[in-house]
Design a protein around this motif. Sequence first.
Motif, short mmCIF file in Angstrom:
data_model
loop_
_atom_site.label_atom_id
_atom_site.label_comp_id
_atom_site.label_asym_id
_atom_site.label_seq_id
_atom_site.Cartn_x
_atom_site.Cartn_y
_atom_site.Cartn_z
N ARG A 43 0.81 -1.23 0.06
CA ARG A 43 0.14 -0.02 0.11
C ARG A 43 1.02 1.36 0.10
O ARG A 43 0.38 2.41 -0.09
CB ARG A 43 -0.85 -0.09 1.06
CG ARG A 43 -2.04 -1.17 1.26
CD ARG A 43 -2.88 -1.16 2.17
NE ARG A 43 -3.75 -2.30 2.37
CZ ARG A 43 -4.87 -2.19 2.58
NH1 ARG A 43 -5.81 -1.24 2.78
NH2 ARG A 43 -5.77 -3.38 2.55
N GLY A 44 2.11 0.85 0.04
CA GLY A 44 3.21 2.03 0.15
C GLY A 44 4.26 1.73 -0.25
O GLY A 44 4.94 0.38 0.06
N MET A 59 1.90 5.80 -2.46
CA MET A 59 1.00 5.03 -1.65
C MET A 59 -0.28 5.17 -2.35
O MET A 59 -0.98 5.91 -3.06
CB MET A 59 0.79 5.67 -0.38
CG MET A 59 0.12 7.17 0.03
SD MET A 59 0.23 7.62 1.48
CE MET A 59 -1.73 8.06 1.81
N ASP A 60 -1.18 3.94 -1.67
CA ASP A 60 -2.52 3.59 -2.36
C ASP A 60 -3.32 2.90 -1.27
O ASP A 60 -3.16 1.70 -1.25
CB ASP A 60 -2.51 3.21 -3.86
CG ASP A 60 -4.10 3.02 -4.21
OD1 ASP A 60 -5.15 3.18 -3.55
OD2 ASP A 60 -4.29 2.94 -5.63
N CYS A 61 -3.99 3.68 -0.33
CA CYS A 61 -4.47 3.04 0.93
C CYS A 61 -5.87 2.33 0.48
O CYS A 61 -6.08 1.35 1.43
CB CYS A 61 -4.66 3.80 1.98
SG CYS A 61 -2.97 4.45 2.61
N THR A 62 -6.34 2.63 -0.54
CA THR A 62 -7.83 1.61 -0.77
C THR A 62 -7.74 0.88 -1.71
O THR A 62 -8.76 0.19 -2.08
CB THR A 62 -8.56 2.88 -1.12
OG1 THR A 62 -7.99 3.56 -2.22
CG2 THR A 62 -8.71 3.89 -0.01
N GLU A 90 2.40 -3.28 11.98
CA GLU A 90 2.72 -2.89 10.62
C GLU A 90 3.78 -3.97 9.77
O GLU A 90 4.42 -4.57 10.57
CB GLU A 90 3.57 -1.48 10.64
CG GLU A 90 2.92 -0.24 10.84
CD GLU A 90 3.53 0.90 11.08
OE1 GLU A 90 4.47 0.81 10.34
OE2 GLU A 90 3.14 1.77 11.94
N PHE A 127 -5.65 4.66 8.86
CA PHE A 127 -4.57 4.21 8.02
C PHE A 127 -3.74 5.12 7.15
O PHE A 127 -2.77 4.59 6.92
CB PHE A 127 -5.16 2.94 7.19
CG PHE A 127 -4.17 1.96 6.32
CD1 PHE A 127 -3.49 1.20 7.27
CD2 PHE A 127 -3.91 2.17 5.51
CE1 PHE A 127 -2.67 0.37 6.87
CE2 PHE A 127 -2.92 1.16 4.68
CZ PHE A 127 -2.31 0.37 5.35
N GLU A 128 -4.50 6.07 6.43
CA GLU A 128 -3.70 6.76 5.54
C GLU A 128 -2.51 7.51 6.25
O GLU A 128 -1.40 7.79 5.76
CB GLU A 128 -4.33 7.70 4.84
CG GLU A 128 -5.19 7.44 3.74
CD GLU A 128 -6.18 8.59 3.06
OE1 GLU A 128 -6.61 9.28 3.83
OE2 GLU A 128 -6.00 8.39 1.69
N ARG A 130 -1.01 6.52 9.14
CA ARG A 130 -0.11 5.43 9.34
C ARG A 130 0.93 5.23 8.11
O ARG A 130 2.27 4.96 8.36
CB ARG A 130 -0.63 4.00 9.80
CG ARG A 130 0.37 2.95 10.44
CD ARG A 130 -0.44 1.87 11.09
NE ARG A 130 -0.99 2.57 12.34
CZ ARG A 130 0.05 2.36 13.33
NH1 ARG A 130 1.24 2.02 13.42
NH2 ARG A 130 -0.30 3.08 14.51
N CYS A 131 0.21 5.00 6.99
CA CYS A 131 1.09 4.68 5.97
C CYS A 131 2.12 5.81 5.52
O CYS A 131 3.22 5.55 5.07
CB CYS A 131 0.10 4.50 4.85
SG CYS A 131 0.92 3.92 3.29
N GLU A 135 6.12 5.17 5.37
CA GLU A 135 7.05 5.62 4.19
C GLU A 135 7.88 6.74 4.54
O GLU A 135 9.18 6.64 4.10
CB GLU A 135 5.98 5.92 2.92
CG GLU A 135 5.08 4.91 2.65
CD GLU A 135 5.92 3.61 2.43
OE1 GLU A 135 6.91 3.50 2.23
OE2 GLU A 135 5.01 2.49 2.96
#
Length: 165
Positions: A43-44, A59-62, A90, A127-128, A130-131, A135
């Motif tokens: 996701r990242g 990143m792409d959390c979805t 994580e 979550f975004e 956190r991501c 990163e």
Amino acid sequence: MSVLPILIWPDARLSQRCETVQGEDLDDLIADMFETMYAAQGRGLAAPQIGVMKRLFVMDCTWKEGTKSPMAMINPTIMAAERIPVVMEEGCLSIPGILVSVERPKAVTVQWTAPEGDIHMADFDGFEARCIQHEFDHLNGMVTFDHLTAAERTKAETDFLERHI
């Protein structure tokens, strides 16, 4: 576009602070980073994870839920962080197969440059957030192991090495 090899811990480059991006054409690199991240089921992905020592991550959390929301952040800065921390497990594409509990702020305010050159600032939570923090750590030469106590780190490193030797 190409799927690039991802550096695996303990590669020394994962412990190095990255250089600021200055006027470089990053379109091909960003496209390759997204392709690499999606192929690895992540996701990242930060540039140092593919050996590019620049302050850039994608990143792409979805996307795993069916809706893509790709975002590239160049020279990001965390401007503010919520004081209340949240602990979550994580994983990391550079430390495959290992999940560790990491305490991070639940929300952050981030400023970054988009690939087109525009400067953005926005609030992220959950979550975004956190991501982004995960990163961002990579850009500063940190991996999830760096958030652990000495005893937890020794155990996590030993578990990882036993699985990958």
